[in-house]
Motif scaffolding. Sequence first.
Motif, short mmCIF file in Angstrom:
data_model
loop_
_atom_site.label_atom_id
_atom_site.label_comp_id
_atom_site.label_asym_id
_atom_site.label_seq_id
_atom_site.Cartn_x
_atom_site.Cartn_y
_atom_site.Cartn_z
N ALA A 4 1.04 -1.27 0.33
CA ALA A 4 -0.02 0.32 0.00
C ALA A 4 1.06 0.82 -0.23
N HIS A 5 0.50 2.21 -0.59
CA HIS A 5 0.89 3.23 -1.32
C HIS A 5 0.32 4.64 -0.32
N PHE A 6 0.23 5.65 -0.02
CA PHE A 6 -0.13 6.99 0.29
C PHE A 6 0.34 8.02 0.70
N LYS A 7 0.22 9.04 -0.30
CA LYS A 7 0.74 10.19 0.23
C LYS A 7 -0.47 11.13 0.38
N ALA A 19 5.02 -0.87 2.53
CA ALA A 19 3.91 0.32 2.74
C ALA A 19 4.70 1.00 2.49
N ALA A 20 4.20 1.98 2.46
CA ALA A 20 5.29 4.07 2.31
C ALA A 20 4.08 4.52 2.15
N PHE A 21 4.32 5.62 3.09
CA PHE A 21 3.51 6.99 3.40
C PHE A 21 4.51 8.16 3.82
N GLU A 22 3.63 9.01 3.22
CA GLU A 22 4.36 10.45 3.54
C GLU A 22 3.14 11.26 3.22
#
Length: 419
Positions: A212-215, A361-364
Amino acid sequence: MMKTLVTFLWAVAFVSYSSSQNTAGTEEPLPGPDATGATVVEEEDPFFKVPVNKLAAAVSNFGYDLYRQKSSESPTTNVLLSPLSVATALSALSLGAGQRTESTIHRALYYDLITNPDIHGTYKELLASVTASQKNLKSASRIVLEKKLRIKSGFVPPLEKSYGIRPRILTGNPRIDLQEMNNWLQAQTKGKISRSSRELPKDISVLLFSAAHFKGQWVTKFDSRKTSLQDFHLDEDRTIRVPMMSDPKAILRYGLDSDLNCKIAQLPLTGSMSMIFFLPVKVTQNLTLIEESLTSEFIHDIDRELKTIQAVLTVPKIKLTYDGEVTETVKQLKLQSLFDSPDLSKITGKAIKLTQVEHRAAFEWNEDGAGEAPRPSAQPGRLAFSLDYHLDKPFIFVLRDTDTGALLFLGKVLDPRGP
């Protein structure tokens, strides 16, 4: 389990809306006997009577369980998870399970508390809602199976229909299989998560893969000219300098939880999402008390009870990633039998078992936002002065879809420098 919302105290020292709001809040009473002696049972919140919201609450409670277990395994490091993508992989796997194994998975996902004859159809609705284009969330899950496995024809159609997943059968060539997995990951996340050089584990029987990724984009953007290096207290003795975004007149929703001894703030994001921050009053890396309180129902109650205020706000710029296994974490959630002797006879006639659970997972977040929000006019007796809310010490954050109540991301930030 439903937790009674703790008291939110609104002291004059923090904020003053009007003379009629200068008293502290009172704790909501627990269910008890009425005047006739009969026990009064609190009715279910109408929000949770909507099937997709009820399902979102169930898988979110699994997510909080997963987070608590992972955090206990990593007490001195940041934690980042997108539990929905892990829950999706498990829920999809249950389509191929016999009754015994299906019940095991469903209990872990809290499906046993839902009277819904079409769990998987409702899950399709949930995924469609949280991955709509305006949400900026990229989430993907996959079931990977050992080479030369013959899959039963009845397993694939419902898997595709409800979850949009096609199982992947390995070729047995590690280089080709890794390349294919990376290509799939790039396609599913629109290139937001980079390729991984980590080798696939050997001797895979069943591998669950989630990513999952969210910016985030704030409803009210931060002025980048006000971003500066400021102190972040790692603990009582250590301080570092990190880029902090600032807004001297931020409008946010706020509450002080006296039982958890933390200040809670909620900031709106575009796409009907919100970020909830749990900031201890004192500098501490032991966030266990807060973590143990996290449930879907508790977060929903917080969302209803927080009050809109003006604040002097500082938030560190964040870019966190996770790339690794959650196998042992999943095992501890009463799912050990999936790795020992599960009944996955609806997938294939061969005896197979879960080998590994991979998660990326990547979140920023940074200053990006939709634009300037209207500021309240200064009126006598209203917002007489601002509260200070500085995320300058270890904190917990929860990213929540406000339409369904689904938990999308959560993390423990002990050091905002990452990873």
